[in-house]
Design a protein around this motif. Structure first.
Motif, PDB file in Angstrom:
ATOM      1  N   LEU A 221       0.776  -1.298  -0.050  1.00 50.49           N
ATOM      2  CA  LEU A 221      -0.010   0.013   0.008  1.00 50.49           C
ATOM      3  C   LEU A 221       0.855   1.048   0.109  1.00 50.49           C
ATOM      4  O   LEU A 221       0.663   2.312  -0.730  1.00 50.49           O
ATOM      5  CB  LEU A 221      -0.866   0.079   1.168  1.00 50.49           C
ATOM      6  N   LEU A 222       1.779   1.136   0.864  1.00 54.18           N
ATOM      7  CA  LEU A 222       3.037   2.364   0.879  1.00 54.18           C
ATOM      8  C   LEU A 222       3.462   2.515  -0.464  1.00 54.18           C
ATOM      9  O   LEU A 222       3.454   3.936  -0.968  1.00 54.18           O
ATOM     10  CB  LEU A 222       4.049   2.115   1.741  1.00 54.18           C
ATOM     11  N   ALA A 223       3.892   1.633  -1.468  1.00 57.35           N
ATOM     12  CA  ALA A 223       4.321   1.700  -2.670  1.00 57.35           C
ATOM     13  C   ALA A 223       3.259   2.186  -3.674  1.00 57.35           C
ATOM     14  O   ALA A 223       3.464   3.116  -4.335  1.00 57.35           O
ATOM     15  CB  ALA A 223       4.687   0.253  -3.238  1.00 57.35           C
ATOM     16  N   VAL A 224       1.985   1.691  -3.390  1.00 59.41           N
ATOM     17  CA  VAL A 224       0.759   2.274  -4.049  1.00 59.41           C
ATOM     18  C   VAL A 224       0.566   3.532  -4.171  1.00 59.41           C
ATOM     19  O   VAL A 224       0.253   4.507  -4.964  1.00 59.41           O
ATOM     20  CB  VAL A 224      -0.349   1.350  -4.127  1.00 59.41           C
ATOM     21  N   ALA A 225       0.724   4.060  -2.792  1.00 60.30           N
ATOM     22  CA  ALA A 225       0.379   5.329  -2.409  1.00 60.30           C
ATOM     23  C   ALA A 225       1.506   6.534  -3.102  1.00 60.30           C
ATOM     24  O   ALA A 225       1.263   7.365  -3.621  1.00 60.30           O
ATOM     25  CB  ALA A 225       0.387   5.796  -0.918  1.00 60.30           C
ATOM     26  N   ARG A 226       2.735   5.902  -2.934  1.00 59.13           N
ATOM     27  CA  ARG A 226       3.868   6.583  -3.662  1.00 59.13           C
ATOM     28  C   ARG A 226       3.562   6.874  -5.278  1.00 59.13           C
ATOM     29  O   ARG A 226       3.899   7.751  -5.836  1.00 59.13           O
ATOM     30  CB  ARG A 226       5.204   6.016  -3.546  1.00 59.13           C
ATOM     31  N   ALA A 227       3.202   5.600  -5.737  1.00 58.26           N
ATOM     32  CA  ALA A 227       3.056   5.521  -7.207  1.00 58.26           C
ATOM     33  C   ALA A 227       1.999   6.552  -7.826  1.00 58.26           C
ATOM     34  O   ALA A 227       1.904   7.249  -8.654  1.00 58.26           O
ATOM     35  CB  ALA A 227       2.939   4.081  -7.574  1.00 58.26           C
ATOM     36  N   ALA A 228       0.854   6.416  -6.893  1.00 58.14           N
ATOM     37  CA  ALA A 228      -0.295   7.287  -7.439  1.00 58.14           C
ATOM     38  C   ALA A 228      -0.036   8.642  -7.147  1.00 58.14           C
ATOM     39  O   ALA A 228      -0.659   9.281  -7.958  1.00 58.14           O
ATOM     40  CB  ALA A 228      -1.462   6.731  -6.527  1.00 58.14           C
ATOM     41  N   GLY A 229       0.946   9.130  -6.475  1.00 63.99           N
ATOM     42  CA  GLY A 229       1.060  10.581  -6.263  1.00 63.99           C
ATOM     43  C   GLY A 229       2.328  11.090  -7.144  1.00 63.99           C
ATOM     44  O   GLY A 229       2.833  12.119  -7.142  1.00 63.99           O
TER      45      GLY A 229
END
Length: 305
Positions: A221-229
C-alpha cells in the motif's frame, strides 16, 4: 556503666540519594508523565500539518466535486472553467493498477527469495544493495530512464510507459518492506510446518505468507500510494490527452498528479479549481485503496486461537 545512643539506621549515608520505595515511585511517576506528555506533544505536532493539508484540500476541492467533474472530459483550454477529470481518474486507476500488477508480485517473490532462500549469498546481497539504491533514485530520473529505454524505442507516448516507470519506483519499496515482514515471522512456525512433513514451498505459501500478509499489504500500500502521487514520470512518458483512453498500449494518457501539476501552475481560476478537485479525488482514491487493503489483510491473516 554509660551507654552511647545509636542513631537510627536510615539505610543511606549523609548526602546519598533517597532510595526509599516512596521516593522511587514518585520519581517514576514524574518521568512517566513527562515522557507521555512529550509523546502526545510530538503526535500533535505531526498531526497539525496533516490536518491543515486535509482541511485545505477539502475546503477548496469539495466545491468543485460533482458527477460531471468525475465523468466529463478535460477542457482543452486552461482558461475554461468547469469540469472535468474523467480521463485523469481512469488513467490513474489503469496506470497505477498495471504498475501494481507488475511490481507487487515481483517484489514479494524477490523478498521470499532474499529471506527464505538467498539469506547472505552474494546474489541476495547484490539484490538488497540494488533495491536500496533504487529506493533513493528520484522519480524524474526513473521517468527519463523509461523515456530513453521505452518511449524512444517504441516511438510514441503510452500509458504503459507510465506503468513501467511507476513499477520501477514501487519495486524496491515492496522488496524491502516485504523482506522485513517475513523476518518477523517466528522460525518456530517454519520448523513446526517442516516437522509435519510439508515441503519448504508449501510452508512459505500456507504458513509464512499468511503470518506476514498484514505487513506485506501495508508495504504494498505504501508503494501504491507513492506511485499514485508521482508526477514527473507521468508527465515525461505518457503525453497528454483530454478524453478518456482505456488502452494503455496505444496512444497518450494522463493521470491525476499530472493534471494537478499542469492546472495548478496556471493563473486561471478554472484551472486552479480543477487542480484542487483532482487533489481531493486522488486523496479519496488512496483512502479507498487503504480500506480495501486492510480488509484483504484481515481476511487472510492468521488468527490467534
Amino acid at each position: 556503666m554509660t551507654t552511647t545512643a545509636t542513631p537510627p539506621a536510615t539505610g543511606r549515608g549523609q548526602g546519598a540519594p533517597d532510595l526509599s520505595r516512596g521516593a522511587l515511585s514518585m520519581r517514576r511517576r514524574v518521568v512517566n508523565h513527562v515522557a507521555s506528555g512529550s509523546i502526545h506533544l510530538a503526535l500533535l505536532l505531526a498531526v497539525i500539518p496533516l490536518g491543515l493539508v486535509i482541511w485545505t484540500v477539502l475546503n477548496r476541492g469539495a466545491g468543485v466535486m460533482s458527477l460531471d467533474f468525475l465523468n466529463a472530459d478535460i477542457p482543452n483550454s486552461y482558461r475554461r472553467e468547469g469540469p472535468g477529470m474523467g480521463p485523469a481518474i481512469v488513467g490513474t486507476l489503469l496506470i497505477t493498477g498495471m504498475a501494481s500488477l507488475m511490481a507487487i508480485p515481483l517484489g514479494v517473490f524477490g523478498a521470499i527469495y532474499l529471506n527464505e532462500y538467498g539469506k547472505q549469498k552474494p546474489l541476495a546481497r547484490t539484490i538488497r544493495l540494488m533495491a536500496d539504491v533504487m529506493t533513493g533514485v528520484p522519480s524524474i530520473v526513473m521517468g527519463l530512464f523509461i523515456y530513453i529505454s521505452w518511449v524512444l524505442v517504441v516511438g510514441r507516448f503510452t500509458g504503459f510507459a507510465g506503468s513501467l516507470a511507476l513499477a520501477c519506483l514501487m519495486l524496491p519499496v515492496v522488496i524491502r518492506s516485504s523482506e522485513e515482514m517475513l523476518r518477523l515471522v517466528p522460525d518456530e512456525l517454519r520448523q513446526a510446518s517442516l516437522a509435519l512433513g510439508a515441503r519448504k514451498w508449501r510452508t512459505i505459501l500456507t504458513v509464512v505468507l499468511p503470518a506476514a500478509i498484514s505487513g506485506i499489504t501495508s508495504g504494498a500500500l505504501l508503494a501504491v500510494a507513492r506511485a499514485a502521487g508521482e508526477t514527473a514520470p507521468i508527465v515525461i512518458v505518457t503525453g497528454i490527452v483530454f478524453s478518456t483512453n482505456t488502452n494503455l498500449f496505444d496512444g497518450s494518457n494522463t493521470a491525476l498528479p499530472a493534471q494537478i501539476f499542469r492546472n495548478a501552475s496556471q493563473p486561471f481560476v478554472g484551472a486552479q479549481d480543477r487542480a484542487w478537485g483532482a487533489a481531493l479525488t486522488l486523496i479519496v482514491i488512496v483512502v479507498l485503496f487503504t480500506i480495501v487493503s486492510r480488509v484483504i489483510a484481515n481476511r487472510f491473516a492468521l488468527k490467534e486461537r
